[in-house]
Design a protein around this motif. Sequence first.
Motif, PDB file in Angstrom:
ATOM      1  N   ALA A 235     -96.273  -1.798 -12.410  1.00  7.30           N
ATOM      2  CA  ALA A 235     -95.540  -0.664 -11.859  1.00  7.30           C
ATOM      3  C   ALA A 235     -96.493   0.504 -11.663  1.00  7.30           C
ATOM      4  CB  ALA A 235     -94.395  -0.267 -12.785  1.00  7.30           C
ATOM      5  N   GLY A 236     -96.463   1.089 -10.479  1.00  2.26           N
ATOM      6  CA  GLY A 236     -97.351   2.194 -10.159  1.00  2.26           C
ATOM      7  C   GLY A 236     -98.700   1.784  -9.622  1.00  2.26           C
ATOM      8  N   THR A 237     -98.964   0.476  -9.510  1.00  2.56           N
ATOM      9  CA  THR A 237    -100.217   0.001  -8.926  1.00  2.56           C
ATOM     10  C   THR A 237    -100.167   0.134  -7.410  1.00  2.56           C
ATOM     11  OG1 THR A 237     -99.331  -2.260  -8.918  1.00  2.56           O
ATOM     12  CG2 THR A 237    -100.668  -1.597 -10.822  1.00  2.56           C
ATOM     13  N   PRO A 238    -101.297  -0.012  -6.718  1.00  2.87           N
ATOM     14  CA  PRO A 238    -101.311   0.183  -5.260  1.00  2.87           C
ATOM     15  C   PRO A 238    -100.308  -0.711  -4.533  1.00  2.87           C
ATOM     16  CG  PRO A 238    -103.549   0.142  -6.105  1.00  2.87           C
ATOM     17  CD  PRO A 238    -102.655  -0.236  -7.249  1.00  2.87           C
ATOM     18  N   PHE A 239     -99.795  -0.205  -3.450  1.00  2.73           N
ATOM     19  CA  PHE A 239     -98.824  -0.912  -2.614  1.00  2.73           C
ATOM     20  C   PHE A 239     -99.551  -1.951  -1.764  1.00  2.73           C
ATOM     21  CE2 PHE A 239     -96.488  -1.539   1.310  1.00  2.73           C
ATOM     22  CZ  PHE A 239     -95.166  -1.658   0.900  1.00  2.73           C
ATOM     23  N   LYS A 627    -104.600  -7.709  -7.267  1.00  2.00           N
ATOM     24  CA  LYS A 627    -104.831  -6.380  -7.850  1.00  2.00           C
ATOM     25  C   LYS A 627    -105.605  -6.542  -9.155  1.00  2.00           C
ATOM     26  CE  LYS A 627    -100.346  -4.575  -6.249  1.00  2.00           C
ATOM     27  NZ  LYS A 627     -99.103  -3.892  -6.691  1.00  2.00           N
ATOM     28  N   PRO A 628    -106.900  -6.788  -9.106  1.00  2.00           N
ATOM     29  CA  PRO A 628    -107.672  -6.996 -10.347  1.00  2.00           C
ATOM     30  C   PRO A 628    -107.582  -5.767 -11.244  1.00  2.00           C
ATOM     31  CG  PRO A 628    -108.965  -7.595  -8.405  1.00  2.00           C
ATOM     32  CD  PRO A 628    -107.756  -6.887  -7.907  1.00  2.00           C
ATOM     33  N   ARG A 629    -107.049  -5.949 -12.436  1.00  2.00           N
ATOM     34  CA  ARG A 629    -106.845  -4.803 -13.328  1.00  2.00           C
ATOM     35  C   ARG A 629    -108.141  -4.306 -13.940  1.00  2.00           C
ATOM     36  NH1 ARG A 629    -101.937  -7.083 -16.919  1.00  2.00           N
ATOM     37  NH2 ARG A 629    -103.254  -8.920 -16.767  1.00  2.00           N
ATOM     38  N   ASN A 630    -109.152  -5.178 -14.053  1.00  2.00           N
ATOM     39  CA  ASN A 630    -110.394  -4.764 -14.690  1.00  2.00           C
ATOM     40  C   ASN A 630    -111.483  -4.435 -13.682  1.00  2.00           C
ATOM     41  OD1 ASN A 630    -110.611  -7.355 -13.810  1.00  2.00           O
ATOM     42  ND2 ASN A 630    -111.758  -8.112 -15.575  1.00  2.00           N
ATOM     43  N   ASP A 631    -111.120  -4.228 -12.422  1.00  2.00           N
ATOM     44  CA  ASP A 631    -112.104  -3.857 -11.405  1.00  2.00           C
ATOM     45  C   ASP A 631    -112.401  -2.366 -11.530  1.00  2.00           C
ATOM     46  OD1 ASP A 631    -113.508  -3.174  -9.066  1.00  2.00           O
ATOM     47  OD2 ASP A 631    -112.625  -4.852  -7.989  1.00  2.00           O
ATOM     48  N   LYS A 663     -91.555  -7.140  -5.267  1.00  2.00           N
ATOM     49  CA  LYS A 663     -91.454  -5.849  -5.944  1.00  2.00           C
ATOM     50  C   LYS A 663     -92.720  -5.544  -6.737  1.00  2.00           C
ATOM     51  CE  LYS A 663     -86.396  -5.668  -6.357  1.00  2.00           C
ATOM     52  NZ  LYS A 663     -85.236  -5.691  -7.282  1.00  2.00           N
ATOM     53  N   THR A 664     -93.259  -6.551  -7.393  1.00  2.00           N
ATOM     54  CA  THR A 664     -94.478  -6.332  -8.170  1.00  2.00           C
ATOM     55  C   THR A 664     -95.658  -6.003  -7.269  1.00  2.00           C
ATOM     56  OG1 THR A 664     -93.662  -7.928  -9.793  1.00  2.00           O
ATOM     57  CG2 THR A 664     -95.974  -7.310  -9.949  1.00  2.00           C
ATOM     58  N   MET A 665     -95.787  -6.707  -6.143  1.00  2.00           N
ATOM     59  CA  MET A 665     -96.872  -6.414  -5.206  1.00  2.00           C
ATOM     60  C   MET A 665     -96.707  -5.028  -4.592  1.00  2.00           C
ATOM     61  SD  MET A 665     -99.034  -8.941  -5.170  1.00  2.00           S
ATOM     62  CE  MET A 665     -99.883  -9.116  -3.607  1.00  2.00           C
ATOM     63  N   HIS A 666     -95.483  -4.567  -4.477  1.00  2.00           N
ATOM     64  CA  HIS A 666     -95.238  -3.214  -3.970  1.00  2.00           C
ATOM     65  C   HIS A 666     -95.456  -2.146  -5.037  1.00  2.00           C
ATOM     66  CE1 HIS A 666     -92.562  -4.549  -0.323  1.00  2.00           C
ATOM     67  NE2 HIS A 666     -93.843  -4.815  -0.162  1.00  2.00           N
ATOM     68  N   GLY A 667     -95.750  -2.558  -6.264  1.00  2.00           N
ATOM     69  CA  GLY A 667     -95.989  -1.591  -7.327  1.00  2.00           C
ATOM     70  C   GLY A 667     -94.732  -1.070  -7.965  1.00  2.00           C
ATOM     71  N   GLN A 668     -93.607  -1.783  -7.808  1.00  2.00           N
ATOM     72  CA  GLN A 668     -92.341  -1.356  -8.384  1.00  2.00           C
ATOM     73  C   GLN A 668     -92.143  -2.007  -9.742  1.00  2.00           C
ATOM     74  OE1 GLN A 668     -89.290  -2.354  -5.561  1.00  2.00           O
ATOM     75  NE2 GLN A 668     -90.284  -1.261  -3.873  1.00  2.00           N
ATOM     76  N   GLU A 669     -91.330  -1.372 -10.568  1.00  2.00           N
ATOM     77  CA  GLU A 669     -91.020  -1.937 -11.880  1.00  2.00           C
ATOM     78  C   GLU A 669     -90.015  -3.063 -11.715  1.00  2.00           C
ATOM     79  OE1 GLU A 669     -89.642  -0.484 -16.357  1.00  2.00           O
ATOM     80  OE2 GLU A 669     -89.873   0.958 -14.713  1.00  2.00           O
ATOM     81  N   VAL A 670     -90.245  -4.154 -12.435  1.00  2.00           N
ATOM     82  CA  VAL A 670     -89.423  -5.350 -12.305  1.00  2.00           C
ATOM     83  C   VAL A 670     -88.716  -5.621 -13.617  1.00  2.00           C
ATOM     84  CG1 VAL A 670     -89.413  -7.817 -11.810  1.00  2.00           C
ATOM     85  CG2 VAL A 670     -90.987  -6.307 -10.590  1.00  2.00           C
ATOM     86  N   CYS A 671     -87.421  -5.879 -13.531  1.00  2.00           N
ATOM     87  CA  CYS A 671     -86.644  -6.304 -14.706  1.00  2.00           C
ATOM     88  C   CYS A 671     -86.432  -7.805 -14.602  1.00  2.00           C
ATOM     89  CB  CYS A 671     -85.299  -5.582 -14.756  1.00  2.00           C
ATOM     90  SG  CYS A 671     -85.443  -3.795 -15.007  1.00  2.00           S
ATOM     91  N   HIS A 672     -87.082  -8.570 -15.460  1.00  2.00           N
ATOM     92  CA  HIS A 672     -87.006 -10.029 -15.395  1.00  2.00           C
ATOM     93  C   HIS A 672     -85.662 -10.515 -15.912  1.00  2.00           C
ATOM     94  CE1 HIS A 672     -91.132 -10.570 -14.180  1.00  2.00           C
ATOM     95  NE2 HIS A 672     -91.510  -9.758 -15.155  1.00  2.00           N
ATOM     96  N   GLN A 673     -85.147 -11.512 -15.239  1.00  2.00           N
ATOM     97  CA  GLN A 673     -83.911 -12.142 -15.676  1.00  2.00           C
ATOM     98  C   GLN A 673     -84.237 -13.271 -16.640  1.00  2.00           C
ATOM     99  OE1 GLN A 673     -81.951 -13.409 -12.139  1.00  2.00           O
ATOM    100  NE2 GLN A 673     -81.646 -11.334 -11.351  1.00  2.00           N
TER     101      GLN A 673
END
Length: 675
Positions: A235-239, A627-631, A663-673
Amino acid sequence: MDDFSHVHPIPLPLTHSFQSQPQQINSHPSSQPQSYPQLQQRRPRGFAAAAAAAVGDFSMDAAPAAATGGVKGRREREKEKERTKLRERHRRAITSRMLSGLRQYGNFHLPARADMNDVLAALAREAGWIVEADGTTYRPSPPSTQMATFSVRSVESPLSASSLKNCSTQAPLNYEQSVLCIDESLSPTSLDSVVVTDTETKSKQCTTASPSPECLEEHQLVRDAQSGEDNSDFAGTPFVPIYVVLASGVINNFCQLVDPEGIRQELKHLKSLNIDGVIVECWWGIVESWSPRKFVWSGYRELFTIVQEFQLKVQVVMAFHEYAGGDSGNVFISLPQWVLEIGKDNPDIFFTDREGRRNTECLSWGIDKERVLRGRTCVEVYLDFMRSFRTEFDDLFAMGLISAVEIGLGASGELKFPSFLERMGWRYPGIGEFQCYDKYLQQNLRKAAKLRGHSFWARSPDNAGQYNSRPHETGFFCHRGDYDSYYGRFFLRWYAQTLIDHANNVLSLARLAFEETQIIVKIPAIYWWYKTASHAAELTAGYYNPTNRDGYTPVFEVLKKHSVTMKFVCSGFHVHCQEYDETLADLKGLSWQVLNAAWDQGLTVGGQNVDACYDREEHTRLIEISKPRNDPDQRHFAFFVYQLSSPVVQSPYCFSELDQFIKTMHGQEVCHQQS
């Protein structure tokens, strides 16, 4: 005593002792010899010693001893020089073997005349140190002097349990010992933050009004580690825009839209998922099927009109290859019929393997500049097709509906030789075969060998195995095989250059046809046998990328020249670990090399999956590579193309999983079912 009256006085070099007490030397025999103090600091040598012996400076007994001592001194000095030379040769031999091993097995790109300093610098950089040009070496960020207690746990990373089983879970982190035991086979981009700090300890150390930089850095480690527990950490990562590939069978072989209402329903569901656009493949074999320069676009016009109703972007694929298979299992799109008719009389327009079997999936790159297609060259035929599309849909370009155009450059639309064709009997993980036995590529090979000065090299390897061979079963790809011989290097350079020249020829004309429009080129992921020295599967596909050479940067330099976006095929995540071990595959290592080589060239990078994946873990891996988090440079894909195996309306489970993925790729918060 002999008469020395005929000998003229010879001036001798004066030492410090002689200069302090000057004496007059008399060579007459009647004169009384004068005594001189014995020289302890310096003894006359060479010509001076001989002259001194002649005039009686030294006694008859001392002269032979001085001469013997001089000879022994010279011999000792010569021996010491030889010993020094031997030691230097030995050091150089060791350095050479180290360089060879690092290039062959470690993929270190060391200079051709590298010395021990280059080796030390490369190893230091690999370990995470910064080495400047003058040799200054230091850590990127010095560790804190007050280190807290850390605990280790797996955080949805590729680290296996066995790679951490020997680690102490409550050991202090210091300079000498790290609590992390990391699998050395993992590439840098595949390593997520796996260190989780003890919150109670951190709260005690970082509760001041102005926290120190060390505390801030450790808090960042906490956030990075905790973020790996689920997809909500993105959530909040680049779109990253998401495009979905429409089924290839929506347009039939007569360029008619098969099911307009079905397309509307499909687009309606995709629109509800908030996708950004769709991929439409424009097949050369459909549009220009029956006659040269007779283009039929009616079905695509109707399709674009429907897409426009839903306000979706479109990426168009110029598909210059054959399509076999399909979503419904009965879709087949061949090359244009008039091209196949030419191929009956001149089968060398198709790629050919060593057994002489023709591959009609796409045209051979040997005819890129040969006028064998009714008076036109291959690249001219492609240019006419692209110009026709640009003219026909000029209004859609003007309104911005078409956002990008992908240029097909080989088998499956990817920039590669068709070395892995299943109809020829290939099955994963075979190494494939070289596809350069048509007469046009053979002529090109003979010309290259002649220019190289070795005409007898104008042949293709005869010990490279078959489609399903393993590297160690061949004489060409095995360890220390012919691939690394003088001939092997010449052939592989020529083979790879053929691929690069084809990309350069077609992209030059594509840039003329589409001007400022974004152009995309698809790069394959050939990950099997990546851990071998030869990288056999990549070699047969046209990428000269053994362990001691970078085969992707020369390709990306051409893409950069034409301002092209690189789309990387993210495939193979579903392969089991056991199969990875048997094929020495390394998808993460390959992805790390390809993506970093592209980013280093300043290319815009996108991604695409090959097989539809419904597993949440598979989706997470796609997101992590996008979206590499450690880049440290925070680089990410410019877009991602999602390919489905069937329409989304037919896959309700895929619908829910795809919704979370988008939603995740768009940087939105996801509520998993809960499953």
